[in-house]
Enzyme design. Structure first.
Site, PDB file in Angstrom:
ATOM      1  N   ASP A  46       1.028  -1.181   0.156  1.00  0.00           N
ATOM      2  CA  ASP A  46       0.047  -0.042   0.098  1.00  0.00           C
ATOM      3  C   ASP A  46       1.076   1.175   0.164  1.00  0.00           C
ATOM      4  OD1 ASP A  46      -3.116  -0.794   1.216  1.00  0.00           O
ATOM      5  OD2 ASP A  46      -1.596  -2.392   1.377  1.00  0.00           O
ATOM      6  N   THR A 133      -7.497  -4.000   0.390  1.00  0.00           N
ATOM      7  CA  THR A 133      -6.216  -4.404   0.794  1.00  0.00           C
ATOM      8  C   THR A 133      -6.571  -6.146   1.342  1.00  0.00           C
ATOM      9  OG1 THR A 133      -5.331  -2.631   1.383  1.00  0.00           O
ATOM     10  CG2 THR A 133      -4.493  -4.393   2.439  1.00  0.00           C
TER      11      THR A 133
END
Ligand code: AMP
Ligand code: MG
Length: 337
Positions: A46, A133
């Site tokens: 990320d 995610t």
């Protein structure tokens, strides 16, 4: 600005493809989750993706504002020496730079200028470096979402979906699709690893019995019971499939589903603009309709949250939209009774 659309899309596509490289590099090993304060998962991927994307955007559009999901503070606290080395390596390998950890953190935290252009328009990017995610950690669906708003209205967007089958009917075939759109220019899809760019259009199916519905994998992100009740109330019979992330916008935009419905998960939940900006323009440019569950347009002009909207509804056409809004009303009244 119109003369600059090509530069906007080229830059966003390049940034998105670099981010996809980082995602795949992290997935080639075992990705580790670093939990954030709100208990949501985050990974080095990320942060690495956000650094790579903001590096590109800062260089090309220093005067544009940026609203992005991550900040370097939590990375600094949780990465440790090994994590810091790893993210520097990931970002440098993908971008061809020789940055140090401080530089990577500075890219992650870039906020841009939000300076009006000569016509007075303010340009702001809404970025989710990895949307979904949880799906990424499951090696399932996730998306790199890069949206650009003009005066608070989605104007251009790139959604890179590195694990989405190019042909949804052939999940064993090649994967990785990049969706791209800009206002008035239509929407396209191209394989991430190269191939033919095709114009995409939302579905024209007019028989509710065949309409296909998409929702979140995470039940906590949008009540699946309400979705199923809406389908029963509206005679929607093409099935309900659950995917993580904004790939759902890409699937409706490609004509592979007619409905994406995201009921508000709790009365106090407000959606993040980076979870919807890129997807919204891709879907709209393909002919789809995007509103909240009350049929109101999403208002992206109020900062990082869609504070004035209740849930999200994406449909292939105005006719589908009206039918689903009616079905939702019946389903919500039945739940209250
Ligand atoms: P999806 O996979 O479509 O459910 O979307 C993933 C996104 O849902 C994440 O990026 C989060 O920002 C967002 N999210 C997290 N918690 C919630 C919640 N309670 N309700 C709705 N969305 C949420
Ligand atoms: Mg997200």
């Amino acid at each position: 600005m119109s003369a600059e659309i090509d530069l906007v899309l080229e830059t966003a596509c390049r940034a998105g493809i670099t981010a996809a490289k980082i995602c795949r590099a992290v997935l080639s090993e075992t990705p580790e989750s670093l939990e954030k304060g709100d208990k949501s998962p985050v990974t080095l991927a990320d942060y690495g993706c956000q650094a790579a994307i903001l590096k590109e955007l800062a260089a090309a559009f220093p005067e544009h504002g940026i609203i992005a999901e991550e900040g370097s503070e939590h990375l600094r606290e949780s990465a440790g020496e090994e994590g810091a080395e790893k993210i520097v390596r990931l970002v440098n390998d993908a971008t061809g730079s020789s940055a140090d950890f401080e530089q990577v953190c500075a890219w992650i935290d870039h906020k841009g200028g939000s300076v009006p252009d000569e016509e007075g328009a303010v340009w702001t990017w809404a970025i989710d470096p990895i949307d979904g995610t949880k799906g990424f950690l499951r090696r399932d669906q996730y998306a790199v979402a890069i949206g650009l708003m003009k005066d608070g209205i989605p104007f251009a967007g790139v959604l890179v979906c590195p694990n989405l089958p190019i042909d949804l009917d052939n999940p064993d075939g090649q994967r990785g699709v990049l969706f791209c759109a800009a206002e008035g220019c239509g929407a396209t899809a191209v394989p991430v690893d190269g191939g033919e760019t095709r114009t995409i259009k939302s579905s024209g199916l007019d028989n509710a019995g065949e309409w296909r519905v998409l929702g979140s994998v995470e039940s906590a992100h949008g009540d699946p019971t309400l979705v199923v009740s809406m389908m029963e109330a509206g005679g929607v019979g093409g099935g309900f499939v659950r995917y993580d992330s904004q790939v759902k916008y890409g699937i409706v935009a490609s004509g592979e589903a007619e409905i994406y419905v995201r009921p508000r998960s709790r009365p106090d939940y407000r959606e993040n603009i980076w979870d919807h900006a890129a997807g919204t323009i891709v879907a709209q440019e393909a002919g789809a309709i995007v509103t909240d569950l009350d049929g109101r347009p999403l208002d992206f002009s109020l900062g990082p949250k869609l504070t004035e909207n209740r849930g999200v509804l994406v449909t292939a056409s105005p006719a589908v939209h009206q039918k689903v809004l009616e079905g939702l009303r019946v389903a919500e009244e039945a739940l209250v009774d």
